[in-house]
Write an enzyme that holds these catalytic residues in place. Sequence first.
Site, PDB file in Angstrom:
ATOM      1  N   LEU A 206       3.826 -10.940  -9.725  1.00 51.28           N
ATOM      2  CA  LEU A 206       2.894 -11.867  -9.042  1.00 51.28           C
ATOM      3  C   LEU A 206       3.683 -12.946  -8.320  1.00 51.28           C
ATOM      4  O   LEU A 206       4.544 -13.566  -8.941  1.00 51.28           O
ATOM      5  CB  LEU A 206       2.066 -12.629 -10.078  1.00 51.28           C
ATOM      6  CG  LEU A 206       0.903 -12.007 -10.791  1.00 51.28           C
ATOM      7  CD1 LEU A 206       0.343 -13.050 -11.749  1.00 51.28           C
ATOM      8  CD2 LEU A 206      -0.169 -11.562  -9.806  1.00 51.28           C
ATOM      9  N   HIS A 207       3.387 -13.174  -7.058  1.00 56.63           N
ATOM     10  CA  HIS A 207       3.991 -14.345  -6.404  1.00 56.63           C
ATOM     11  C   HIS A 207       3.225 -14.863  -5.197  1.00 56.63           C
ATOM     12  O   HIS A 207       3.659 -15.809  -4.561  1.00 56.63           O
ATOM     13  CB  HIS A 207       5.446 -14.064  -6.009  1.00 56.63           C
ATOM     14  CG  HIS A 207       5.586 -13.018  -4.936  1.00 56.63           C
ATOM     15  ND1 HIS A 207       5.650 -11.680  -5.216  1.00 56.63           N
ATOM     16  CD2 HIS A 207       5.661 -13.116  -3.599  1.00 56.63           C
ATOM     17  CE1 HIS A 207       5.772 -10.991  -4.098  1.00 56.63           C
ATOM     18  NE2 HIS A 207       5.780 -11.842  -3.088  1.00 56.63           N
ATOM     19  N   ARG A 208       2.090 -14.227  -4.848  1.00 53.69           N
ATOM     20  CA  ARG A 208       1.337 -14.725  -3.672  1.00 53.69           C
ATOM     21  C   ARG A 208       0.806 -16.121  -3.961  1.00 53.69           C
ATOM     22  O   ARG A 208       0.163 -16.334  -5.015  1.00 53.69           O
ATOM     23  CB  ARG A 208       0.136 -13.839  -3.362  1.00 53.69           C
ATOM     24  CG  ARG A 208       0.455 -12.475  -2.886  1.00 53.69           C
ATOM     25  CD  ARG A 208       0.920 -12.417  -1.438  1.00 53.69           C
ATOM     26  NE  ARG A 208       1.759 -11.258  -1.289  1.00 53.69           N
ATOM     27  CZ  ARG A 208       2.965 -11.237  -0.720  1.00 53.69           C
ATOM     28  NH1 ARG A 208       3.481 -12.328  -0.200  1.00 53.69           N
ATOM     29  NH2 ARG A 208       3.668 -10.132  -0.657  1.00 53.69           N
ATOM     30  N   ASP A 282       0.886  -8.236  -6.678  1.00 53.19           N
ATOM     31  CA  ASP A 282       0.411  -8.686  -5.371  1.00 53.19           C
ATOM     32  C   ASP A 282       1.547  -8.560  -4.352  1.00 53.19           C
ATOM     33  O   ASP A 282       1.483  -9.114  -3.260  1.00 53.19           O
ATOM     34  CB  ASP A 282      -0.145 -10.120  -5.432  1.00 53.19           C
ATOM     35  CG  ASP A 282       0.856 -11.133  -5.979  1.00 53.19           C
ATOM     36  OD1 ASP A 282       2.055 -10.817  -6.043  1.00 53.19           O
ATOM     37  OD2 ASP A 282       0.425 -12.253  -6.323  1.00 53.19           O
TER      38      ASP A 282
END
Length: 362
Positions: A206-208, A282
Amino acid sequence: MMKIMHIVGARPNFMKIGPLMREMGLYPDKFEQILVHTGQHYDSNMSQIFFEELDLPKPDINLEVGSGTHAWQTANIMLRFEPVVLEHRPDWVIVPGDVNSTIACALVCSKLGVKVAHLEAGLRSFDRTMPEEINRLLTDQIADLLFTPSRDGDENLLREGVAPERIHFVGNIMIDTLVRLLPLAKAQWPRLKKLWNLNRYVLVTLHRPSNVDNPAALQEIISALVDISREFPVIFPVHPRTRQKIPTSNLGLEQENLLLIEPLGYLDFLALEHHASLVLTDSGGVQEETSYLGIPCLTLRPNTERPITIQQGTNRLVVCQSATIVKESLERLNSMPNNAIKPELWDGKTASRIVEVFQVYG
Ligand code: UD1
Ligand code: UDP
């Protein structure tokens, strides 16, 4: 002799520039290559490790820009990159993907009259709240050569008025790296399996900003992960942006079955993708890699710039709502794996097609 300057900056750039540098390196009489690292990513496990694992040469120049706001980072890359272009006067500058380093370097070149080639052109999420969508749209408008990974990319570019002769459908260059290194990644598996006692498990990235910078959205996802981890182990290499946002208290993250670890190198991460029962992500690149590997993937986003991973691959979009993520995850974990088709020209030979284009048009 053609002077080629390659740009890397952030984690997903290394897997895209690596194969092209190797391929051009086969023709030392035709291509002189210079590698510029903008320094957008700088932690050893977000940058240095990939130089070692992917056999990338040490960058000739490191702009050491570091982190900042979008305007600060983009402007500082431009300021530091302009004198480099003026000094070296490359014939072509190659920018991959959709990160701030991509648009910053492309924009500098376009003003100096230096030709730009965009790797992974034409992808569109049609969501302008994503910083990457702005980077993609603008880079494609000013690039001289546009290399697309899938035919939807060509259609998007033509619709936006890009001249057809500039567009070349060459396939997915990130898959070149995957194809080459999968045997080495597989060799990591016995060690990883033993280390974390793995059998069936869910892999998460996850990093958005839309997921991790928004506390409500992040809370929904974390609470879904806690629920899923009651039935299947969850292994989650945490991106540095996300690491700063996860409140460690009150979320039950200390659970044994929910493993929060540092970002992994490419070989270990690919090994974990290859053996996962399900991937939640994501990331753009992870949607593509799981599709290629035939591993079920749920993308925690309302849209994707990579629709082919849904049409032909293993990907499905899921809204960031805890109960829905849990339901969809358990459904996919308990159903038969789907038969994904490998998208056209995702065959490990994209770099050689790009080099052919440079030999003809360059
Ligand atoms: C960037 C890209 C994104 C890409 C992602 C890949 C932009 C706008 N975003 O997002 O498209 O999917 O890289 O991973 O270009 N940080 C560290 N160490 C590092 C790098 C970053 O601690 O080596 C931290 C910093 O606090 C920084 C934050 O992570 O502020 C975000 O980094 P940044 O490069 O701005 O964006 P990413 O979220 O990494
Ligand atoms: N990746 C990695 N280690 C990790 C997570 C991802 O090596 O801990 C690799 C992954 O296999 C893919 C690339 O990083 O090749 C994707 O980069 P990222 O998700 O950071 O960016 P995006 O593709 O979303 O722009």
